[in-house]
Design an enzyme around this catalytic site. Structure first.
Site, PDB file in Angstrom:
ATOM      1  N   HIS A  72      69.858 -42.258 -28.474  1.00 56.11           N
ATOM      2  CA  HIS A  72      68.900 -43.371 -28.481  1.00 56.11           C
ATOM      3  C   HIS A  72      69.617 -44.700 -28.204  1.00 56.11           C
ATOM      4  O   HIS A  72      69.158 -45.493 -27.364  1.00 56.11           O
ATOM      5  CB  HIS A  72      68.180 -43.398 -29.839  1.00 56.11           C
ATOM      6  CG  HIS A  72      67.183 -44.499 -30.002  1.00 56.11           C
ATOM      7  ND1 HIS A  72      65.825 -44.255 -30.111  1.00 56.11           N
ATOM      8  CD2 HIS A  72      67.332 -45.846 -30.073  1.00 56.11           C
ATOM      9  CE1 HIS A  72      65.200 -45.411 -30.238  1.00 56.11           C
ATOM     10  NE2 HIS A  72      66.084 -46.394 -30.224  1.00 56.11           N
ATOM     11  N   GLU A  73      70.748 -44.931 -28.887  1.00 54.15           N
ATOM     12  CA  GLU A  73      71.451 -46.214 -28.716  1.00 54.15           C
ATOM     13  C   GLU A  73      72.094 -46.309 -27.332  1.00 54.15           C
ATOM     14  O   GLU A  73      72.072 -47.374 -26.712  1.00 54.15           O
ATOM     15  CB  GLU A  73      72.506 -46.405 -29.813  1.00 54.15           C
ATOM     16  CG  GLU A  73      71.938 -46.467 -31.231  1.00 54.15           C
ATOM     17  CD  GLU A  73      70.775 -47.430 -31.391  1.00 54.15           C
ATOM     18  OE1 GLU A  73      70.755 -48.472 -30.717  1.00 54.15           O
ATOM     19  OE2 GLU A  73      69.852 -47.123 -32.174  1.00 54.15           O
ATOM     20  N   CYS A 132      61.943 -47.316 -33.099  1.00 51.03           N
ATOM     21  CA  CYS A 132      62.882 -48.250 -32.472  1.00 51.03           C
ATOM     22  C   CYS A 132      62.525 -49.655 -32.931  1.00 51.03           C
ATOM     23  O   CYS A 132      61.338 -49.990 -33.008  1.00 51.03           O
ATOM     24  CB  CYS A 132      62.771 -48.143 -30.949  1.00 51.03           C
ATOM     25  SG  CYS A 132      63.815 -49.304 -30.048  1.00 51.03           S
ATOM     26  N   HIS A 162      69.626 -47.336 -24.755  1.00 47.59           N
ATOM     27  CA  HIS A 162      69.382 -48.789 -24.716  1.00 47.59           C
ATOM     28  C   HIS A 162      70.334 -49.478 -23.747  1.00 47.59           C
ATOM     29  O   HIS A 162      69.944 -50.383 -23.001  1.00 47.59           O
ATOM     30  CB  HIS A 162      69.583 -49.408 -26.106  1.00 47.59           C
ATOM     31  CG  HIS A 162      68.381 -49.361 -26.985  1.00 47.59           C
ATOM     32  ND1 HIS A 162      67.189 -49.960 -26.651  1.00 47.59           N
ATOM     33  CD2 HIS A 162      68.182 -48.813 -28.209  1.00 47.59           C
ATOM     34  CE1 HIS A 162      66.312 -49.768 -27.632  1.00 47.59           C
ATOM     35  NE2 HIS A 162      66.883 -49.070 -28.584  1.00 47.59           N
TER      36      HIS A 162
END
Ligand code: ZN
Length: 199
Positions: free
Chosen positions: A152-153, A111, A156
């Site tokens: 993953h995004e 990341c 966030h």
């Protein structure tokens, strides 16, 4: 072109749940400039994706792209994708016509906001819906490592970092140690996975 500073783990904005973008505002110069800055910053840092809160803007906007990425050479190509207000639904292997396929995969993730890599279990099959940079709604199915990048995004945007999802902390490594101690075995396993899933 504006390459922005990338916030690092510990900064409170990374832990904030980002706010939805009003659809009518997507074409505004504020949001269009944010999208351009995200793309420029992702390219500059060789990221596979970046979310707006990583540059200090807590709005539900992220960009992704993978094309011969030196940080992630095993990742399949992912065309430049702008996602606004994304939502993910997990799917079973049967729902993607691959009943014998895997439901989850362990991915060694990195990341731009964390100086370590580590193993995270991700869903292999997801449905996504999101608005693009023109405000058009998309509904698509993503699989494999591409689905992992999406998860993953989207994490966030909920204030979640991959380290929160690392089940085995002994898998955490620096990038240099990963090159020496983890990379070859991971690439062998994940390359077979990408060939199996096709993504
Ligand atoms: Zn990240």
């Amino acid at each position: 072109m504006t390459v922005r500073d990338i916030l690092q783990i510990g900064h409170p904005t990374l832990r904030q749940r980002a706010a939805p973008v009003v659809v009518d505002a997507i074409t505004s110069s504020e949001i269009q400039n944010l999208i351009t800055d995200l793309i420029d910053t992702m390219h500059s840092a060789n990221g596979a994706g970046i979310a707006a809160n990583q540059i200090g803007i807590p709005l539900r906007v992220a960009v992704m792209e993978v094309a011969d990425n030196p940080r992630y050479p095993y990742k399949p190509t992912l065309p430049l994708t702008v996602v606004i207000n994304p939502e993910i639904t997990f799917l079973t292997p049967a729902q993607v016509d691959d009943p014998d396929g895997p439901e989850t995969v362990v991915i060694n993730e990195g990341c731009l906001s964390v100086p370590l890599r580590g193993d995270v279990t991700r869903q292999v099959n997801i449905a996504v819906h999101y608005d693009d940079a023109e405000g058009n709604l998309h509904e698509e199915i993503k699989r494999g490592l591409t689905a992992g990048t999406w998860q993953h995004e989207c994490d966030h945007l909920d204030g979640v970092l991959f380290v929160d999802r690392v089940n085995d902390p002994t898998t955490l490594t620096t990038w240099d140690e990963f090159q020496i101690n983890g990379r070859d075995a991971f690439i062998e396993r994940i390359t077979a996975f990408v060939e199996r899933i096709g993504s």
